[in-house]
Design a protein around this motif. Structure first.
Motif, PDB file in Angstrom:
ATOM      1  N   ARG A  39       0.799  -1.226   0.000  1.00 47.62           N
ATOM      2  CA  ARG A  39       0.000   0.000   0.000  1.00 47.62           C
ATOM      3  C   ARG A  39       0.832   1.278   0.000  1.00 47.62           C
ATOM      4  O   ARG A  39       0.357   2.325  -0.434  1.00 47.62           O
ATOM      5  CB  ARG A  39      -0.923   0.018   1.223  1.00 47.62           C
ATOM      6  CG  ARG A  39      -2.024  -1.021   1.162  1.00 47.62           C
ATOM      7  CD  ARG A  39      -3.052  -0.651   0.128  1.00 47.62           C
ATOM      8  NE  ARG A  39      -3.795   0.540   0.535  1.00 47.62           N
ATOM      9  CZ  ARG A  39      -4.543   1.265  -0.263  1.00 47.62           C
ATOM     10  NH1 ARG A  39      -4.619   0.977  -1.537  1.00 47.62           N
ATOM     11  NH2 ARG A  39      -5.187   2.318   0.199  1.00 47.62           N
ATOM     12  N   HIS A  40       2.054   1.227   0.525  1.00 48.55           N
ATOM     13  CA  HIS A  40       2.817   2.461   0.693  1.00 48.55           C
ATOM     14  C   HIS A  40       4.240   2.290   0.165  1.00 48.55           C
ATOM     15  O   HIS A  40       4.807   1.204   0.207  1.00 48.55           O
ATOM     16  CB  HIS A  40       2.855   2.862   2.169  1.00 48.55           C
ATOM     17  CG  HIS A  40       1.498   3.140   2.747  1.00 48.55           C
ATOM     18  ND1 HIS A  40       0.814   4.305   2.524  1.00 48.55           N
ATOM     19  CD2 HIS A  40       0.693   2.369   3.533  1.00 48.55           C
ATOM     20  CE1 HIS A  40      -0.350   4.264   3.150  1.00 48.55           C
ATOM     21  NE2 HIS A  40      -0.443   3.101   3.769  1.00 48.55           N
ATOM     22  N   ALA A  41       4.793   3.388  -0.311  1.00 45.96           N
ATOM     23  CA  ALA A  41       6.152   3.343  -0.850  1.00 45.96           C
ATOM     24  C   ALA A  41       7.152   2.992   0.236  1.00 45.96           C
ATOM     25  O   ALA A  41       8.174   2.348  -0.029  1.00 45.96           O
ATOM     26  CB  ALA A  41       6.498   4.693  -1.482  1.00 45.96           C
ATOM     27  N   LEU A  42       6.874   3.421   1.473  1.00 45.17           N
ATOM     28  CA  LEU A  42       7.787   3.140   2.565  1.00 45.17           C
ATOM     29  C   LEU A  42       6.979   2.722   3.795  1.00 45.17           C
ATOM     30  O   LEU A  42       6.215   3.515   4.338  1.00 45.17           O
ATOM     31  CB  LEU A  42       8.646   4.372   2.893  1.00 45.17           C
ATOM     32  CG  LEU A  42       9.705   4.205   3.988  1.00 45.17           C
ATOM     33  CD1 LEU A  42      10.676   3.080   3.626  1.00 45.17           C
ATOM     34  CD2 LEU A  42      10.453   5.517   4.220  1.00 45.17           C
ATOM     35  N   THR A  43       7.168   1.475   4.200  1.00 46.52           N
ATOM     36  CA  THR A  43       6.521   0.948   5.399  1.00 46.52           C
ATOM     37  C   THR A  43       7.596   0.694   6.449  1.00 46.52           C
ATOM     38  O   THR A  43       8.558  -0.031   6.192  1.00 46.52           O
ATOM     39  CB  THR A  43       5.768  -0.360   5.103  1.00 46.52           C
ATOM     40  OG1 THR A  43       4.722  -0.100   4.149  1.00 46.52           O
ATOM     41  CG2 THR A  43       5.144  -0.933   6.366  1.00 46.52           C
TER      42      THR A  43
END
Length: 479
Positions: free
Chosen positions: A345-349
Motif C-alpha cells: 500500500r505504501h512506498a515506505l513501510t
C-alpha cells in the motif's frame, strides 16, 4: 469515566472510597478508631477494608504495601477487582503517593478506566441495570508528583478508551457483530477524529484485488467478508507503521467443524481486528505525530454450500498459493492476505505488526498472561519486549527460523496452512505468515490467544490487550 487530581488532603471528596497503603501520609489526617488495627492487618500482608466509621469516606481500603511495588504479578489490580465489583460510591480515591512504580501505576489507571464497560452495558438483559457504577477516579498526590501523574492519566485514559471500544465490539454476539457491522461501527468511531479515514473492500473488491485467501475463508457464509483499512495521518510525510488484525467474527472451524465447547467463545476470534481499531482510536486521541495504517481482515468461517474444503488451494494477493489442509486454521489465511495487501500500500513501510487469537497452542506454551511474539527482526523484538515490560502487557518470544520450513511444505501449492504432524503449531503459523511480508519490511506476529480475553469465574470477556503494549511501543519510538 472522569478523572481528577488533588494535592491537599482536605480536598478529598466526601463519601468516596479511599484506597491507600498502610504507609500513606493520608492516614495521619484520619480520625478513625479501627485504623490502628487496619494498619496492622495490612502490614501483615492482608487486605484491610472497612465501611463503618470511615467519615468523611464511605469506605476505606488498605492494600499491603508490597502490592503497590509488585511489577510482576499485578497483585494491586488483583486486590482491586473484587472491590470494584460491589462499589459503595461513584467516586474512587486512589492514593497516588504510593504509585512510584510506573508499571504498577499505569496498569491500575487502565484498570480503573476500563470499568466504563461491562457486559451489562450491551443491553441484552431484560432486567434493569440499577447497580452502582464508579464514574470518577480521583488521585491524591504530592505536589512533586502532579505533572507526572497528570501525563500518566492523560495517556492511560486514551489507551483505555481504545481498549473500551475494542472490548465493546468483541463482546457483542456474533449474529450482530458481522464483518459489515464491524465496518459500520469502525466508521462511526473513526468519524470522531478528523485524522482518521476508512477504506473498505467489499466481497467483490476482495476478489478483484486478488485476496483469494480472505475470500476462501469468507465465501461459505451468508455474511460476506470485508477488508477495512483505517488510515491515520498525524504528519504529512514519513514512513507508515502498519497493524493487521485477524477479524474472524465467528469461527465454526468450517468443514473441519469444532466441537460445541470449543466453539462457545469463538465470537472472540475477531479480537485482533477489534484491537487494531482500538489502537487506531488511541493513537488519534493522543494525536501522535506518525503515519499509521490499521488493517482489519474480516470474515465469518461458516459451513455452507460454498465453504472452503480441505485440500483446496487458494491464491493470495502476492501471488503465493496455499493448500488449505485444515479449514479450522483460517486465521492465518485472512492474516496472510491482509499482511501482503498492507505491504503493497505504501512506498515506505516502517514495519508491519499483526495480532490474532491464532492458536490454542500458544496458551499451552505461555498461559494467559503472556502474548506470543514471533519475528525475525531483532530490533522489533527488542523494542516490543521492552514496551511490554513497561506496560504489564508482556510478550515472550518463540522461535521463527528455517527449521520450521517442513511444517508448511505442500506437494500441490507453495505452502500448506497447517503442519501434518501437529507440532509447533504457533511457530508454524508464524512461519507461514512471514512469507507474505517482503523481506525488506520488518514484521512481527503477536499471538494473543491467551491474553485477548480476561478470564474470571469460568467466564471470558475481551481484555483489550495488546493495545497498551503497542501504544507504548509507539511512544518509545517517538521519545
Amino acid at each position: 469515566m472522569q478523572y481528577r487530581l488533588f494535592t491537599e488532603p482536605c480536598a478529598v471528596p466526601h463519601g468516596s472510597h479511599l484506597i491507600t497503603s498502610p504507609d500513606s501520609p493520608l492516614l495521619a489526617t484520619l480520625d478513625m478508631a479501627q485504623l490502628p488495627d487496619m494498619v496492622a492487618q495490612a502490614k501483615n500482608g492482608e487486605l484491610a477494608d472497612s465501611r463503618f466509621g470511615c467519615a468523611p469516606f464511605a469506605r476505606i481500603t488498605l492494600v499491603p504495601a508490597s502490592a503497590w511495588q509488585d511489577t510482576l504479578t499485578n497483585s494491586l489490580v488483583a486486590h482491586l477487582r473484587p472491590l470494584f465489583k460491589s462499589p459503595v460510591s461513584e467516586n474512587v480515591v486512589l492514593d497516588g503517593t504510593q504509585l512510584s512504580e510506573s508499571r504498577v501505576r499505569d496498569t491500575v489507571l487502565r484498570e480503573c478506566f476500563n470499568l466504563a464497560h461491562s457486559l451489562d452495558d450491551l443491553g441484552l438483559k431484560t432486567t434493569g441495570n440499577t447497580r452502582l457504577r464508579i464514574n470518577t477516579l480521583t488521585l491524591f498526590c504530592l505536589p512533586s508528583q502532579e505533572d507526572a501523574l497528570q501525563a500518566a492519566l492523560r495517556q492511560q485514559y486514551a489507551v483505555a478508551n481504545g481498549m473500551l471500544a475494542a472490548r465493546r465490539l468483541a463482546d457483542m454476539p456474533s449474529e450482530t457483530c458481522t464483518p459489515q457491522f464491524v465496518v459500520e461501527q469502525a466508521q462511526q468511531l473513526c468519524a470522531q477524529f478528523p485524522a482518521l479515514r476508512c477504506e473498505v473492500l467489499d466481497e467483490k473488491a476482495i476478489v478483484g484485488q486478488g485476496l483469494g485467501l480472505l475470500h476462501a475463508v469468507g465465501k461459505g457464509s451468508s455474511r460476506p467478508p470485508r477488508l477495512l483499512a483505517i488510515h491515520y495521518d498525524g504528519t504529512k510525510d514519513g514512513p507508515v507503521r502498519s497493524y493487521v488484525g485477524k477479524g474472524v467474527t465467528f469461527d465454526t472451524g468450517g468443514l473441519w467443524l469444532k466441537e460445541g465447547a470449543g466453539m462457545y467463545t469463538m465470537k472472540y476470534d475477531m479480537c485482533g481486528a477489534a484491537n487494531v481499531l482500538g489502537l487506531m482510536l488511541s493513537i488519534a486521541e493522543l494525536a501522535l505525530p506518525v503515519r499509521v495504517m490499521g488493517v482489519l481482515a474480516l470474515a465469518e468461517n461458516a459451513i455452507g454450500p460454498d465453504a472452503m474444503q480441505p485440500g483446496s488451494v487458494a491464491r493470495a494477493c502476492n501471488g503465493m498459493t496455499v493448500e488449505i489442509n485444515n479449514t479450522d486454521a483460517e486465521g492465518r489465511l485472512v492474516l496472510a492476505d491482509a499482511i501482503a495487501w498492507a505491504s503493497q500500500r505504501h512506498a515506505l513501510t516502517q514495519y508491519i505488526i499483526d495480532m490474532a487469537t491464532l492458536t490454542g497452542a500458544v496458551v499451552k506454551a505461555l498461559g494467559y498472561e503472556l502474548s506470543g511474539l514471533m519475528t525475525q527482526d531483532e530490533l522489533l523484538r527488542e523494542s516490543l519486549t521492552r514496551a511490554g515490560l513497561k506496560t504489564a502487557d508482556d510478550v515472550w518470544s518463540l522461535p521463527l527460523d528455517g527449521r520450521l520450513k517442513k511444517q508448511t511444505e505442500s506437494a500441490i501449492a507453495d505452502l500448506c496452512n497447517t503442519p501434518t504432524n501437529n507440532a509447533a503449531i504457533s511457530a508454524s503459523a508464524a512461519w507461514l505468515l512471514h512469507h507474505f511480508c517482503p523481506a525488506n519490511i520488518p514484521w512481527a506476529h503477536l499471538d494473543v490467544s491467551g491474553t485477548a480475553l480476561w478470564r474470571e469465574g469460568g467466564r471470558s470477556v475481551a481484555s483489550g490487550r495488546p493495545i497498551p503494549l503497542l501504544v507504548q511501543h509507539l511512544l518509545d519510538e517517538l521519545a
